[in-house]
Design an enzyme around this catalytic site. Structure first.
Site, short mmCIF file in Angstrom:
data_model
loop_
_atom_site.label_atom_id
_atom_site.label_comp_id
_atom_site.label_asym_id
_atom_site.label_seq_id
_atom_site.Cartn_x
_atom_site.Cartn_y
_atom_site.Cartn_z
N SER A 259 -0.08 9.30 46.91
CA SER A 259 0.94 8.51 47.59
C SER A 259 0.41 7.88 48.86
CB SER A 259 2.14 9.42 47.92
OG SER A 259 3.06 8.75 48.74
N GLY A 260 1.06 6.76 49.25
CA GLY A 260 0.82 6.16 50.54
C GLY A 260 1.71 6.71 51.62
N ASP A 261 2.52 7.69 51.26
CA ASP A 261 3.40 8.34 52.24
C ASP A 261 3.59 9.78 51.79
OD1 ASP A 261 5.34 8.77 54.32
OD2 ASP A 261 5.83 6.65 54.26
N ASP A 262 4.65 10.44 52.25
CA ASP A 262 4.85 11.85 51.91
C ASP A 262 4.98 12.03 50.40
OD1 ASP A 262 4.98 12.44 54.68
OD2 ASP A 262 7.09 11.86 54.69
N SER A 293 -2.51 12.60 49.74
CA SER A 293 -1.90 11.59 50.62
C SER A 293 -2.60 11.62 51.97
CB SER A 293 -0.40 11.85 50.79
OG SER A 293 0.19 10.84 51.59
#
Length: 480
Positions: A259-262, A293
């Site tokens: 992921s690019g976030d959580d 991530s």
């Protein structure tokens, strides 16, 4: 029977296909052929269905360029008549099915063949704009409304989205570019959002390149999310994996997320809007999660937690090349609480922080938040963990005059990186205990000597979602 065992059985059973060739003569005497495929498959679900149809029955074309938005909605509208007559299932055959947003119905299953790919439309006209969530007061990207999610449902009972690891491709690059350029008129769509619903299953799918969050159950109860593979470029903005939001009785298991976030972000509303809505996320189980991530957390609690977060149980977690293992994000003005959090059996490899808590995550919905609305963070339990190549063991920052309390860390060994921070722990405005933790935590965790071993809590009872029984369901039908 547990859902995880049943899904493994379903994968072994697989799909049995028989191709029947119907030979038809054209009017000029030349020979032509139509290839009918008869498919039989089995899968595990909270409920089976009495009625079935294929997307091709409603004019679906899986060529990757023809829009199937109307075909999806026509199919679901037709099948909705069977909600009180045993329910229905819609089969998406092999192919590349370009589509805009469509709405689900109750007592319904959407099933994707292993070679089916849903392609999210790049045409903004196929994404209606809906109101912001009442517990947020605005969109996450912009003030005002938000584009509806690709697969959407609200006020539903008994809905299943599953497959044999069929793919949903959000084709998010267009949306990421608009976000970075500041060109968004409304908040980006998610891949799957189910609102105000009960008895929800999302399982055995591959989700890629979401415009923003991937899976967002909000204001729901009795939710099972299992066997998902979720991937996006690690630099893509806000592509959170799974975000349970103001939900009760949720189980997330056997998921792999890049992921690019959580990877998982637990939420319950934003500032004064979340406080007013007052719906917490509680009774949440997270098991057998793998997360990559580099710029965000494996499991984040907040930052939108103004309705409260409580009774979260996470175990058997693997984090690789991820910014932080468990992160609590809140701020003055959030109100609400994060309490009774239990995490155990976590392995972390190449991390910036193993543990991170912050009370200064100051992103607000607007300027109308109450500066006296202080969050309560208490009863945070971490145990039985190992980590390697970690830059800093812990960064624990409470709020002055509003300390985070009841923190317990036990039986944790953190191997520091060659270029680790000289001080492995920083702690301000927190209180708790530790036992068997390496390197030695800060004084505010009042480390216990070997003569006094403390094991942090982890509940031994089962939550109601663990008792949900599933059935082996089947589909038999044909498509061109």
């Amino acid at each position: 029977m547990e859902l995880s065992k049943s899904l493994r059985t379903a994968r072994v059973v697989g799909v049995v296909s028989v191709v029947v060739v119907l030979v038809l003569l054209s009017t000029n005497g030349a020979e032509s052929r139509k290839h009918w495929v008869f498919d039989y498959f089995e899968y595990s679900a909270i409920n089976c269905r009495a009625h079935s149809a294929s997307l091709t029955d409603f004019g679906g074309v899986g060529d990757g360029t023809t829009s199937n938005t109307k075909a999806f909605q026509a199919a679901i509208d037709h099948l909705s008549q069977f909600a009180s007559d045993g329910g229905s299932q819609l089969f998406v055959p092999p192919g590349r099915w370009l589509t805009g947003s469509f709405n689900l119905t109750s007592h319904f299953t959407l099933y994707l063949h292993k070679d089916a790919v849903l392609l999210a439309s790049q045409d903004e006209h196929e994404w209606p704009v809906i109101d912001p969530l009442p517990s947020y007061g605005r969109g996450r990207d912009t003030q005002g409304g938000r584009y509806i999610s690709l697969i959407f449902g609200t006020n539903l009972t008994d809905v299943v989205i599953t497959g044999e690891n069929g793919t949903i491709d959000g084709q998010g690059a267009l949306w990421w570019a608009k976000f970075h350029k500041g060109e968004l008129k409304y908040t980006r769509p998610y891949l799957i959002e189910i609102m105000h619903s009960d008895n929800v299953q999302i399982s055995s799918l591959t989700l890629v390149n979401s415009p923003s969050w991937n899976v967002h159950p909000v204001y729901c109860s009795n939710v099972i999310i299992q066997g998902l593979t979720i991937t996006a470029p690690v630099t893509s903005p806000n592509t959170d994996g799974i975000n349970p939001d103001s939900c009760t009785n949720t189980r997330i298991e056997d998921c792999y997320i890049v992921s690019g976030d959580d990877c998982i972000a637990v939420k319950s509303g934003w500032d004064e809007y979340g406080i007013a809505y007052g719906m917490p996320t509680k009774q949440l189980v997270i098991r057998r999660l793998t997360c990559i991530s580099p710029f965000s957390a494996t499991i984040a609690l907040g930052s939108e937690m103004s309705g409260g977060i409580e009774d979260v149980r996470a175990e058997d977690i693997l984090a690789i090349d991820t910014e932080s293992g468990v992160r609590i994000k809140t701020a003055v003005g959030r109100g609400g609480y994060v309490k009774d959090i239990y995490v155990r059996s976590m392995t972390m490899k190449t991390m910036k922080w193993a543990f991170w808590m912050t009370g200064n995550y100051g992103s607000h919905a607007d300027n109308n938040y109450d500066p006296n609305a202080l969050p309560a963070i208490q009863g945070i339990n971490y145990r039985d963990m190992v980590a390697e190549n970690v830059t800093m063991a812990g960064r624990l920052e409470g709020i002055s005059g509003d300390p985070f309390t009841g923190i317990c860390i036990s039986n944790v060994t953190i191997g520091l990186a060659k270029k680790a921070k000289k001080v492995p722990w920083t702690c301000t405005d927190i209180a708790g205990i530790s036992s068997g933790v390496v390197p030695q935590p800060c004084d505010l965790l009042s480390g216990q000597g070997p003569e006094k071993i403390v094991a942090c809590n982890f509940p031994t009872d089962s939550l109601p979602i663990d008792t949900v029984e599933v059935q082996t369901c089947s589909y038999w039908g044909k498509y061109l």
